[in-house]
Design a protein around this motif. Structure first.
Motif, PDB file in Angstrom:
ATOM      1  N   VAL A   7      72.351  85.561  79.910  1.00  0.00           N
ATOM      2  CA  VAL A   7      72.542  84.640  81.216  1.00  0.00           C
ATOM      3  C   VAL A   7      72.512  83.218  80.092  1.00  0.00           C
ATOM      4  CG1 VAL A   7      70.777  86.066  82.224  1.00  0.00           C
ATOM      5  CG2 VAL A   7      69.585  84.783  80.771  1.00  0.00           C
ATOM      6  N   ARG A   8      72.739  83.567  79.061  1.00  0.00           N
ATOM      7  CA  ARG A   8      72.836  82.189  78.278  1.00  0.00           C
ATOM      8  C   ARG A   8      74.017  81.757  78.351  1.00  0.00           C
ATOM      9  NH1 ARG A   8      71.807  77.024  77.527  1.00  0.00           N
ATOM     10  NH2 ARG A   8      69.872  77.767  77.886  1.00  0.00           N
ATOM     11  N   GLN A   9      75.374  82.938  77.787  1.00  0.00           N
ATOM     12  CA  GLN A   9      76.082  82.627  77.994  1.00  0.00           C
ATOM     13  C   GLN A   9      76.974  82.683  79.258  1.00  0.00           C
ATOM     14  OE1 GLN A   9      78.637  86.028  77.642  1.00  0.00           O
ATOM     15  NE2 GLN A   9      80.789  85.197  77.778  1.00  0.00           N
ATOM     16  N   GLU A  26      67.267  80.463  83.652  1.00  0.00           N
ATOM     17  CA  GLU A  26      66.479  79.838  82.693  1.00  0.00           C
ATOM     18  C   GLU A  26      65.212  80.591  82.093  1.00  0.00           C
ATOM     19  OE1 GLU A  26      67.050  78.718  85.242  1.00  0.00           O
ATOM     20  OE2 GLU A  26      68.843  77.383  85.499  1.00  0.00           O
ATOM     21  N   ASP A  27      64.325  81.453  83.309  1.00  0.00           N
ATOM     22  CA  ASP A  27      63.180  82.305  82.285  1.00  0.00           C
ATOM     23  C   ASP A  27      63.237  83.804  81.786  1.00  0.00           C
ATOM     24  OD1 ASP A  27      61.573  79.757  83.708  1.00  0.00           O
ATOM     25  OD2 ASP A  27      61.736  80.437  85.612  1.00  0.00           O
ATOM     26  N   VAL A  28      64.527  83.883  82.524  1.00  0.00           N
ATOM     27  CA  VAL A  28      65.150  85.415  81.540  1.00  0.00           C
ATOM     28  C   VAL A  28      64.925  84.922  80.271  1.00  0.00           C
ATOM     29  CG1 VAL A  28      66.027  86.795  81.644  1.00  0.00           C
ATOM     30  CG2 VAL A  28      65.398  86.301  84.193  1.00  0.00           C
ATOM     31  N   GLU A  29      65.848  84.531  80.091  1.00  0.00           N
ATOM     32  CA  GLU A  29      66.267  83.332  78.521  1.00  0.00           C
ATOM     33  C   GLU A  29      64.810  83.933  77.170  1.00  0.00           C
ATOM     34  OE1 GLU A  29      69.359  80.771  75.846  1.00  0.00           O
ATOM     35  OE2 GLU A  29      68.870  79.855  77.947  1.00  0.00           O
ATOM     36  N   LYS A  30      64.299  82.601  78.654  1.00  0.00           N
ATOM     37  CA  LYS A  30      62.462  82.129  77.196  1.00  0.00           C
ATOM     38  C   LYS A  30      61.856  83.223  77.173  1.00  0.00           C
ATOM     39  CE  LYS A  30      63.037  78.075  79.283  1.00  0.00           C
ATOM     40  NZ  LYS A  30      62.523  76.083  80.864  1.00  0.00           N
ATOM     41  N   CYS A  90      68.111  86.144  88.866  1.00  0.00           N
ATOM     42  CA  CYS A  90      68.287  87.255  88.782  1.00  0.00           C
ATOM     43  C   CYS A  90      67.879  88.494  89.044  1.00  0.00           C
ATOM     44  CB  CYS A  90      67.744  87.793  86.921  1.00  0.00           C
ATOM     45  SG  CYS A  90      68.314  88.686  86.280  1.00  0.00           S
ATOM     46  N   HIS A  91      69.101  89.452  89.666  1.00  0.00           N
ATOM     47  CA  HIS A  91      68.478  90.594  90.196  1.00  0.00           C
ATOM     48  C   HIS A  91      69.549  91.583  90.124  1.00  0.00           C
ATOM     49  CE1 HIS A  91      66.793  88.034  93.940  1.00  0.00           C
ATOM     50  NE2 HIS A  91      68.094  87.536  93.501  1.00  0.00           N
ATOM     51  N   ASN A  92      68.524  92.462  90.407  1.00  0.00           N
ATOM     52  CA  ASN A  92      69.612  94.043  90.016  1.00  0.00           C
ATOM     53  C   ASN A  92      70.036  94.307  88.898  1.00  0.00           C
ATOM     54  OD1 ASN A  92      68.906  94.543  92.892  1.00  0.00           O
ATOM     55  ND2 ASN A  92      71.215  93.738  93.308  1.00  0.00           N
ATOM     56  N   VAL A  93      69.216  94.310  87.169  1.00  0.00           N
ATOM     57  CA  VAL A  93      69.773  94.138  86.278  1.00  0.00           C
ATOM     58  C   VAL A  93      69.227  96.135  85.517  1.00  0.00           C
ATOM     59  CG1 VAL A  93      68.694  94.017  84.071  1.00  0.00           C
ATOM     60  CG2 VAL A  93      68.164  92.096  86.060  1.00  0.00           C
TER      61      VAL A  93
END
Length: 88
Positions: free
Chosen positions: A80-82, A55-59, A29-32
């Motif tokens: 991110v799950r989607q 995966e870690d962002v979701e967790k 994940c970048h540039n949120v």
């Protein structure tokens, strides 16, 4: 495997941010950027998500509530799950 891409995710309308924009490069994940929302909080979440595998962002963000309901961090986890479910 999620393909490299720029994502524009429309939130459920129950949180302050209306959209979340981010890039995925090699599953990271970048540039949120949150469009709307509490600036300090959304910038903090964006900074914490930077460089994490999706995966870690979701967790880390799944299930976080704000005022007893959904939250901007939880909406990022849904985004991110989607992606992972659709393999996009």
């Amino acid at each position: 495997m999620v393909k490299d891409q720029h994502v524009v995710y429309k939130t459920n309308g129950k949180v302050c941010a209306g959209e979340i924009h981010f890039d995925v490069v090699n599953g990271v994940c970048h540039n949120v950027v949150f469009v709307g929302g509490c600036r300090g909080n959304t910038q903090g979440v964006a900074a914490l998500a930077e460089g994490l595998r999706i995966e870690d962002v979701e967790k880390r963000l799944k299930g976080i509530e704000c005022h007893g309901a959904d939250s901007c961090p939880n909406e990022l986890s849904k985004a991110v799950r989607q992606l992972m479910e659709q393999g996009m």
